[in-house]
Design a protein around this motif. Structure first.
Motif, PDB file in Angstrom:
ATOM      1  N   PHE A  65       0.949  -1.136   0.008  1.00 18.40           N
ATOM      2  CA  PHE A  65       0.209   0.045  -0.052  1.00 18.40           C
ATOM      3  C   PHE A  65       0.709   1.285  -0.012  1.00 18.40           C
ATOM      4  O   PHE A  65       0.623   2.078  -0.711  1.00 18.40           O
ATOM      5  N   SER A  66       2.044   1.424   0.705  1.00 24.82           N
ATOM      6  CA  SER A  66       2.662   2.424   0.960  1.00 24.82           C
ATOM      7  C   SER A  66       3.543   2.822  -0.329  1.00 24.82           C
ATOM      8  O   SER A  66       3.617   3.814  -0.799  1.00 24.82           O
ATOM      9  N   ARG A  67       4.075   1.679  -0.991  1.00 26.23           N
ATOM     10  CA  ARG A  67       4.659   1.843  -2.227  1.00 26.23           C
ATOM     11  C   ARG A  67       3.708   2.062  -3.271  1.00 26.23           C
ATOM     12  O   ARG A  67       4.173   2.970  -4.110  1.00 26.23           O
ATOM     13  N   SER A  68       2.608   1.670  -3.342  1.00 26.79           N
ATOM     14  CA  SER A  68       1.694   2.085  -4.291  1.00 26.79           C
ATOM     15  C   SER A  68       1.256   3.598  -4.430  1.00 26.79           C
ATOM     16  O   SER A  68       1.347   4.152  -5.300  1.00 26.79           O
ATOM     17  N   CYS A 101      -2.560   1.474  -9.433  1.00 24.91           N
ATOM     18  CA  CYS A 101      -3.910   2.158  -9.760  1.00 24.91           C
ATOM     19  C   CYS A 101      -5.117   1.311  -9.446  1.00 24.91           C
ATOM     20  O   CYS A 101      -5.991   1.913  -8.736  1.00 24.91           O
ATOM     21  N   ALA A 102      -5.035   0.033  -9.640  1.00 20.89           N
ATOM     22  CA  ALA A 102      -6.272  -0.810  -9.306  1.00 20.89           C
ATOM     23  C   ALA A 102      -6.394  -1.238  -7.999  1.00 20.89           C
ATOM     24  O   ALA A 102      -7.603  -1.599  -7.482  1.00 20.89           O
ATOM     25  N   TYR A 103      -5.133  -1.518  -7.306  1.00 23.21           N
ATOM     26  CA  TYR A 103      -5.262  -2.209  -6.256  1.00 23.21           C
ATOM     27  C   TYR A 103      -4.874  -1.519  -5.031  1.00 23.21           C
ATOM     28  O   TYR A 103      -4.619  -2.263  -3.631  1.00 23.21           O
ATOM     29  N   TRP A 104      -4.229  -0.198  -4.855  1.00 20.80           N
ATOM     30  CA  TRP A 104      -3.969   0.175  -3.601  1.00 20.80           C
ATOM     31  C   TRP A 104      -4.871   0.318  -2.652  1.00 20.80           C
ATOM     32  O   TRP A 104      -4.297  -0.079  -1.398  1.00 20.80           O
ATOM     33  N   ILE A 105      -6.188   0.457  -2.904  1.00 16.06           N
ATOM     34  CA  ILE A 105      -7.031   0.503  -1.889  1.00 16.06           C
ATOM     35  C   ILE A 105      -7.419  -0.933  -1.115  1.00 16.06           C
ATOM     36  O   ILE A 105      -7.462  -1.018  -0.009  1.00 16.06           O
ATOM     37  N   ASP A 106      -7.178  -2.089  -1.947  1.00 13.89           N
ATOM     38  CA  ASP A 106      -7.446  -3.399  -1.426  1.00 13.89           C
ATOM     39  C   ASP A 106      -6.062  -3.663  -0.342  1.00 13.89           C
ATOM     40  O   ASP A 106      -6.466  -4.286   0.488  1.00 13.89           O
ATOM     41  N   LYS A 124     -13.566  -1.203 -11.407  1.00 11.89           N
ATOM     42  CA  LYS A 124     -12.821  -1.343 -10.165  1.00 11.89           C
ATOM     43  C   LYS A 124     -12.427  -0.515  -9.030  1.00 11.89           C
ATOM     44  O   LYS A 124     -12.543  -0.679  -8.080  1.00 11.89           O
ATOM     45  N   GLY A 125     -12.224   0.871  -9.683  1.00 14.17           N
ATOM     46  CA  GLY A 125     -12.262   1.787  -8.866  1.00 14.17           C
ATOM     47  C   GLY A 125     -13.375   2.362  -8.236  1.00 14.17           C
ATOM     48  O   GLY A 125     -13.402   2.762  -7.071  1.00 14.17           O
ATOM     49  N   VAL A 126     -14.412   2.307  -8.639  1.00 15.11           N
ATOM     50  CA  VAL A 126     -15.838   2.566  -7.932  1.00 15.11           C
ATOM     51  C   VAL A 126     -15.858   1.880  -6.938  1.00 15.11           C
ATOM     52  O   VAL A 126     -16.371   1.943  -5.862  1.00 15.11           O
ATOM     53  N   VAL A 127     -15.515   0.237  -7.083  1.00 15.73           N
ATOM     54  CA  VAL A 127     -15.620  -0.615  -6.122  1.00 15.73           C
ATOM     55  C   VAL A 127     -14.756  -0.281  -4.942  1.00 15.73           C
ATOM     56  O   VAL A 127     -15.230  -0.367  -3.618  1.00 15.73           O
ATOM     57  N   SER A 128     -13.643   0.120  -5.192  1.00 15.69           N
ATOM     58  CA  SER A 128     -12.528   0.450  -4.323  1.00 15.69           C
ATOM     59  C   SER A 128     -12.866   1.627  -3.617  1.00 15.69           C
ATOM     60  O   SER A 128     -12.543   1.650  -2.335  1.00 15.69           O
ATOM     61  N   ILE A 129     -13.284   2.628  -4.183  1.00 17.27           N
ATOM     62  CA  ILE A 129     -13.434   3.890  -3.374  1.00 17.27           C
ATOM     63  C   ILE A 129     -14.545   3.730  -2.376  1.00 17.27           C
ATOM     64  O   ILE A 129     -14.740   4.133  -1.205  1.00 17.27           O
ATOM     65  N   ALA A 130     -15.703   2.626  -2.631  1.00 18.50           N
ATOM     66  CA  ALA A 130     -16.695   2.455  -1.884  1.00 18.50           C
ATOM     67  C   ALA A 130     -15.956   1.260  -0.558  1.00 18.50           C
ATOM     68  O   ALA A 130     -16.532   1.706   0.617  1.00 18.50           O
ATOM     69  N   ARG A 131     -14.987   0.791  -0.912  1.00 21.39           N
ATOM     70  CA  ARG A 131     -14.353   0.065  -0.027  1.00 21.39           C
ATOM     71  C   ARG A 131     -13.613   1.090   1.066  1.00 21.39           C
ATOM     72  O   ARG A 131     -13.591   0.945   2.187  1.00 21.39           O
ATOM     73  N   LEU A 132     -12.991   1.961   0.451  1.00 18.00           N
ATOM     74  CA  LEU A 132     -12.263   2.858   1.034  1.00 18.00           C
ATOM     75  C   LEU A 132     -13.093   3.798   1.951  1.00 18.00           C
ATOM     76  O   LEU A 132     -12.896   4.052   3.267  1.00 18.00           O
ATOM     77  N   TRP A 133     -14.316   4.134   1.684  1.00 17.28           N
ATOM     78  CA  TRP A 133     -15.440   4.951   2.520  1.00 17.28           C
ATOM     79  C   TRP A 133     -15.706   4.063   3.597  1.00 17.28           C
ATOM     80  O   TRP A 133     -15.807   4.550   4.791  1.00 17.28           O
ATOM     81  N   SER A 134     -16.233   2.917   3.357  1.00 14.77           N
ATOM     82  CA  SER A 134     -16.105   1.917   4.602  1.00 14.77           C
ATOM     83  C   SER A 134     -15.128   1.989   5.571  1.00 14.77           C
ATOM     84  O   SER A 134     -15.456   1.667   6.746  1.00 14.77           O
ATOM     85  N   LEU A 135     -14.166   1.920   5.105  1.00 22.14           N
ATOM     86  CA  LEU A 135     -12.677   1.931   6.305  1.00 22.14           C
ATOM     87  C   LEU A 135     -12.593   3.325   6.737  1.00 22.14           C
ATOM     88  O   LEU A 135     -12.564   3.252   8.002  1.00 22.14           O
ATOM     89  N   VAL A 136     -12.850   4.214   5.890  1.00 29.50           N
ATOM     90  CA  VAL A 136     -12.465   5.729   6.672  1.00 29.50           C
ATOM     91  C   VAL A 136     -13.773   5.903   7.849  1.00 29.50           C
ATOM     92  O   VAL A 136     -13.234   6.913   8.810  1.00 29.50           O
ATOM     93  N   GLN A 137     -14.665   5.380   7.746  1.00 26.73           N
ATOM     94  CA  GLN A 137     -15.740   5.841   8.536  1.00 26.73           C
ATOM     95  C   GLN A 137     -15.090   5.260   9.938  1.00 26.73           C
ATOM     96  O   GLN A 137     -15.880   5.605  11.033  1.00 26.73           O
ATOM     97  N   MET A 138     -14.465   4.242  10.039  1.00 20.65           N
ATOM     98  CA  MET A 138     -13.948   3.721  11.674  1.00 20.65           C
ATOM     99  C   MET A 138     -12.959   4.742  11.963  1.00 20.65           C
ATOM    100  O   MET A 138     -12.616   4.393  13.176  1.00 20.65           O
TER     101      MET A 138
END
Length: 737
Positions: A405-408, A448-453, A499-513
């Protein structure tokens, strides 16, 4: 001539990979195909039963890793080529989990279809029915599986179809949508006696469970044919030892010792022999006998020995970091991408030859093909997670995800900017975009595709490895504020906006914590931005800086942050509201009025009914159309999910109710007891009954427990709206409402 060009273009677009070339590559990688190592199967009673009996339509070859299933199927394919009449068709496909091109269910059908139309060109007409409207995207978008299965069924039912053999190797290495592929094979293998299926896989219960549903099937277990397999391995050993003896100039006694050791310890496993011989190739002949004794029998034991060798080498640390990164990446990566993702490889960015040498040090686990890094076998990757995790991931798997993640994010922050492909024209369509040489996104495609994963699976809330969630939140917020629009452009150029749309939704679920209101609002705005403008962004990369900015609310955080990127010279700008509307997504795809919608009870899917006579299923995260269910002959008025989300029901003006499998889109039941259009339908809470309401003034309750693909006209009870005497007839009760 124009029609011929269209046909040729259609066939070219079907081709994602040529299975004939994959077969040749696999055979060369494994040292060539030895006829004597597979011919035993031709005399096998189970194989002959499948080949000669018209009722034997599906043969499943199963065996443990390294037992030679792939080369066995290569040999069978060659034999079928020579034995079948010229009118017969033979199509095959080789799945490989470590190769993104050939590890999905859609890739399998696409490869088989390509081979079939190349042999019998008239079959391409079934493809053209959809292709002429949708073009190449029908093979690549979210509906690809739906389109391909419909085309494939039409092909298999073509009255002009010749006797056909379909071969799929390594079902267990179909990473994406394997259950769909298994259900499709099980169903279609029971349909036509003109089509014979041959598939192989490891001894996986999930594969067995699905294939057991197929009619007219037989199984060939390599473990139950151990003597035949062992004899084939002995032949393979003989060939490998002869090759080694010639290349390394072994003396007779050395050659004899190598032959004896391999024969005594191979345990009927081709892969074990291949890995040992690969190591001996790099061993000086004076050290062969000493080295030979260090190779233990059994794949896991050999992998353990190989791992020990890596640990004792001078490049131990860098090899372990390469193995750790490769093991958790979501697809094979190029040397350039790997060099960027692993910090200790930074010094080799301009020295790809040294990088190839480092991959060579991991040669027992990794291999290079056209400068892309793959695992030598799926079992090697599995060994790392199950038996060598503490060595490869000394700080835990989460720490490895944290490092990627950090390198990405560092790579993206360094390389992303406006108009990376120098398109200049804001209206340039993505289909006309050609990457410049060198590709500015060469090292950035994977991040681009996987940094959020990788962020998600690094489990930042654990505060492990010295990183707190607040530190990570700060890095993410800085990236969104400075690079978000350029990231979306990168996603568009890489053709992975969905893939980016799905990833940004995953990021949103994460930052809410995280206790960081500003970041939560920023990511929410970023999510709304990409969901609202997804269509324009994925079709025209530079419209991010034009229509996407201009048609966003004036108080959108993303619009305000990137206001400097708005196109110059526009004097009349659209009047926009200050904030996002309540509309999250607009789903487009129906060609007529939409009459009904329903969420699945797990909220992951949405289904819609339309006057275009179809039912469509949608992914609620990305907005992608997943399936289009066709079968009704008139308007569809109502649709409903069962409470277990496994089935859905639709009601139509054609007077029927249809029950569909929500995964395969197969029609499970057709309920046709109404005498007029059906306007509404609903499942009971336990999903065993179904109720429908019709223009014929009746409400019917149906038995919905059956999951078989049959027409079911049995209803439990009818409630009549008009005055009517109570009657009992044919198991149906007529009652006043």
């Amino acid at each position: 001539m124009d029609e011929i060009r269209k046909l040729e273009r259609c066939v070219q677009d079907i081709r994602h990979t040529d299975p004939r070339e994959d077969k040749k590559r696999i055979e060369e990688t494994k040292g060539g195909l030895l006829a004597d190592s597979y011919r035993w199967v031709l005399d096998n009673a189970t194989f002959q039963q499948w080949q000669q009996d018209q009722h034997g339509r599906l043969l499943w070859v199963k065996g443990d890793p390294g037992k030679g299933k792939t080369m066995l199927l290569c040999g069978i394919i060659d034999e079928l080529h020579s034995l079948l009449p010229r009118t017969a068709l033979l199509a095959y496909f080789f799945c490989q989990a470590t190769d993104l091109r050939i590890n999905s269910a859609t890739a399998v059908l696409r490869g088989l279809l390509y081979m079939l139309v190349k042999q019998q060109p008239s079959l391409v007409l079934h493809v053209r029915k959809k292709y002429d409207h949708a073009g190449k995207t029908m093979f690549e978008d979210a509906n690809a599986w739906v389109a391909l299965t419909e085309i494939f069924v039409d092909v298999l039912q073509d009255p002009q179809l010749s006797t056909t053999y379909l071969v799929i190797d390594a079902l267990d290495e179909c990473v994406t949508d394997l259950p769909k592929l298994l259900r499709f094979v099980a169903k279609q293998s029971s349909v036509s006696s003109r089509v014979k299926w041959l598939v192989s896989s490891r001894n996986w219960p999930d594969v067995e469970e699905q294939l057991e549903r197929a009619g007219h099937r037989v199984r060939l277990s390599l473990e139950l044919n151990a003597k035949s397999v062992a004899a084939a391995v002995d032949i393979f050993i003989q060939q490998k030892v002869d090759q080694l003896a010639q290349e390394k100039q072994y003396k007779a006694e050395v050659r004899s010792s190598v032959l004896q050791y391999l024969t005594s310890n191979a345990n009927g496993t081709f892969l074990w022999v291949a890995l040992v011989c690969q190591d001996l190739t790099a061993t000086p002949k004076w050290n062969v006998l000493k080295k030979l004794a260090l190779f233990p029998p059994g794949l896991d034991s050999l992998y353990r020995r190989m791992m020990q060798q890596i640990s004792e080498s001078d490049g131990a640390e860098i090899c372990q970091q390469v193995l750790a990164a490769t093991a958790i990446l979501y697809r094979p990566v190029t040397i350039l991408e790997l060099t960027a993702l692993v910090e200790s490889l930074e010094d080799f960015v301009e020295d790809l030859e040294s990088m190839r040498g480092i991959i060579g040090l991991c040669g027992s686990f990794l291999t290079l093909r056209e400068d892309t890094v793959y695992f030598v076998h799926q079992s090697a990757k599995e060994f790392i997670f199950t038996n060598a995790s503490h060595e490869v991931f000394p700080h835990g798997i989460e720490a490895a995800h944290q490092a990627i993640f950090s390198r990405s994010l560092a790579i993206l922050s360094r390389t992303l900017h406006r108009d990376m492909y120098y398109l200049e024209a804001l209206g340039t369509p993505i289909d006309n975009v050609q990457p410049p040489e060198p590709d500015p996104l060469g090292a950035s495609r994977y991040p681009c595709a996987y940094w959020i994963d990788h962020l998600y699976y690094s489990k930042p809330m654990s505060q492990a490895n010295g990183f707190s969630d607040l530190q990570i939140a700060g890095v993410v917020e800085e990236f969104i504020r400075e690079k978000y629009l350029y990231w979306l452009e990168g996603l568009s150029l890489c053709k992975c906006v969905e893939k980016g749309v799905v990833s940004i939704a995953r990021l949103w679920s994460l930052v809410q914590m995280w206790d960081r209101d500003g970041l939560t609002q920023l990511v929410q705005d970023a999510r709304r931005f990409v969901m609202y403008h997804k269509g324009a962004i994925e079709s025209y990369p530079l419209q991010i800086y034009a229509s996407a900015l201009l048609f966003s609310p004036t108080n959108s955080l993303i619009r305000r942050l990137f206001q400097h990127e708005e196109p110059e010279g526009i004097t009349i700008v659209p009047s926009m509201s200050s904030s996002w509307s309540a509309c999250l997504q607009t789903l487009e795809g129906h060609s007529n009025i939409v009459r009904s919608v329903s969420f699945s009870h797990d909220s992951t899917r949405l289904v819609s009914a339309s006057h275009d006579s179809t039912v469509k299923m949608w992914d609620t995260k990305s907005g992608a159309s997943l399936q289009s269910l066709e079968g009704h002959s008139d308007y569809v008025n109502s649709v409903a999910f069962s409470h277990d989300s496994t089935r859905l029901a639709s009601a139509s003006n054609d007077g029927t109710v249809r029950v569909w499998d929500a995964s395969t889109k197969a029609c499970l039941q057709t309920l046709d007891g109404h005498s007029d259009s059906v306007n509404s339908v609903a499942f009971s809470h336990d999903s065993t009954r179904l109720v429908s309401a019709s223009h014929d003034k009746t409400i019917k309750i149906w038995d919905a427990s059956s999951r078989t693909s049959v027409s079911n006209r049995t209803y439990l009870r009818t409630y009549v709206g008009a005055e009517s005497p109570i009657r009992e007839a044919r198991g149906c009760s007529y009652v006043r409402s």
